[in-house]
Design an enzyme around this catalytic site. Sequence first.
Site, PDB file in Angstrom:
ATOM      1  N   HIS A 295      43.785 -65.147  12.557  1.00 30.92           N
ATOM      2  CA  HIS A 295      45.347 -65.100  13.292  1.00 30.92           C
ATOM      3  C   HIS A 295      45.704 -63.711  13.523  1.00 30.92           C
ATOM      4  O   HIS A 295      46.633 -63.797  14.286  1.00 30.92           O
ATOM      5  CB  HIS A 295      46.359 -65.184  11.629  1.00 30.92           C
ATOM      6  CG  HIS A 295      46.825 -64.161  10.871  1.00 30.92           C
ATOM      7  ND1 HIS A 295      46.029 -64.501   9.254  1.00 30.92           N
ATOM      8  CD2 HIS A 295      47.406 -63.293  11.190  1.00 30.92           C
ATOM      9  CE1 HIS A 295      47.009 -63.527   9.409  1.00 30.92           C
ATOM     10  NE2 HIS A 295      47.628 -63.038   9.817  1.00 30.92           N
TER      11      HIS A 295
ATOM     12  N   SER B 256      46.731 -57.343   7.687  1.00 34.12           N
ATOM     13  CA  SER B 256      46.048 -58.671   7.902  1.00 34.12           C
ATOM     14  C   SER B 256      44.784 -58.599   8.531  1.00 34.12           C
ATOM     15  O   SER B 256      44.280 -57.654   9.661  1.00 34.12           O
ATOM     16  CB  SER B 256      46.436 -59.738   8.788  1.00 34.12           C
ATOM     17  OG  SER B 256      47.319 -60.552   7.964  1.00 34.12           O
TER      18      SER B 256
ATOM     19  N   ASP C  85      40.458 -68.736   7.434  1.00 35.79           N
ATOM     20  CA  ASP C  85      41.040 -67.593   8.379  1.00 35.79           C
ATOM     21  C   ASP C  85      40.383 -65.861   8.341  1.00 35.79           C
ATOM     22  O   ASP C  85      41.088 -65.608   8.211  1.00 35.79           O
ATOM     23  CB  ASP C  85      42.450 -67.153   7.712  1.00 35.79           C
ATOM     24  CG  ASP C  85      43.195 -66.480   8.214  1.00 35.79           C
ATOM     25  OD1 ASP C  85      43.406 -66.358   9.791  1.00 35.79           O
ATOM     26  OD2 ASP C  85      44.694 -66.102   7.928  1.00 35.79           O
TER      27      ASP C  85
END
Length: 379
Positions: free
Chosen positions: A122, A229, A152
């Site tokens: 993402h 992230s 992910d």
Amino acid sequence: MSISTSQGLRRSARFGTVAGGVVLAASLTLTGCTSQAPPAPTETSGASTSGASTSPSAGTSPGTSGSASASPGGPAPAPDASGGLPELVENLAPSVVTIFTEGGLGSGVVYSEDGLILTNEHVVGGNTKVEVGFADGQRVEGTVRATDAVTDLALVQADRKGLPKPTYQSTLPKVGEGALVLGSPLGFENTATAGIISGLHRSIPGSASNSLSLVDLIQTDAPISPGNSGGAVINMRGEIIGISEAYIPPSAGAVSLGFAIPAATAVQVAEELLADGTAEHAYLGLTPGELTPQIADQLGIEASGGVVVLAVDEDGPAGRAGIRPGDVLESMEGVELNAPEKLLAELRNRNPGDTVSFKVKRRDQSLDLKADLIDRPTQ
């Protein structure tokens, strides 16, 4: 579960219903860790302070973050735990990068000396080209080499060689171990935060309603924010124990609830992506849902637990096994299924070709069915 990537990926999950794309007040909001650029400073009583509410970098002095320069090629030097957190940050900072895209930014970790970077899927957000920023201030072009939406994870090839590759831990950490998070929260590059490992095998309720299910994660109270992230979660020996994934923000009533993909999972997926550009995942071929008392009443069953089947791929393993929409999966291979995320977590531990048994409730019937798992279709 609704997803928006305009101001960082926001995953909104609840135990009931999301109406009209608006998350209801009782919902649990889970925020992925991509971010926009840092906010402009705000003048307060003549003193310049950051407009962002950021968690303090535990165990580090203000001058530590971003001060380390990239070391020559080869593995990153093994940190000396006796030196404390400042030395860990200094040694590991060259192995953690910032990923810049048109839609925002995230973090990444050096996977190989020849410029391969591991990050979240993402974070790259469908881009094929990104920019990679290093702790020494250098920025280079990066090409997205492969992605895996199920876990992910993504691999980015940066145009730079001789990078310091850190050690990735092959086993899970222990609850209570110290944890250090390195990344670029809110665009503040090379930020360090610290805490402990708070839990293992965590699954986020409601995330199964989206293909990006958040299951079998490490939980930490080391502050994680948008922009973290894809960054590193590190133990006190300087080993990578996880890749930062998401957090539950204070607006949902949370206090330091962050989540990371275990390093062993990340390495396994990365190696599969390197081999042929794809990662292998066991595919059952159904859409799981939460079994609420209201749904159980509608189905005419008495059940205190289980996973309701919302839809079935008739040509997939579940369909061929005789599983139908409206069935309730009570257990898989003897493991009780109390939530959709539990089913997905159990499937993560299986391989295509495995045969798995289910106890199924269908109105007044109790069935024992077996499904032969296959590799997840590319589409």
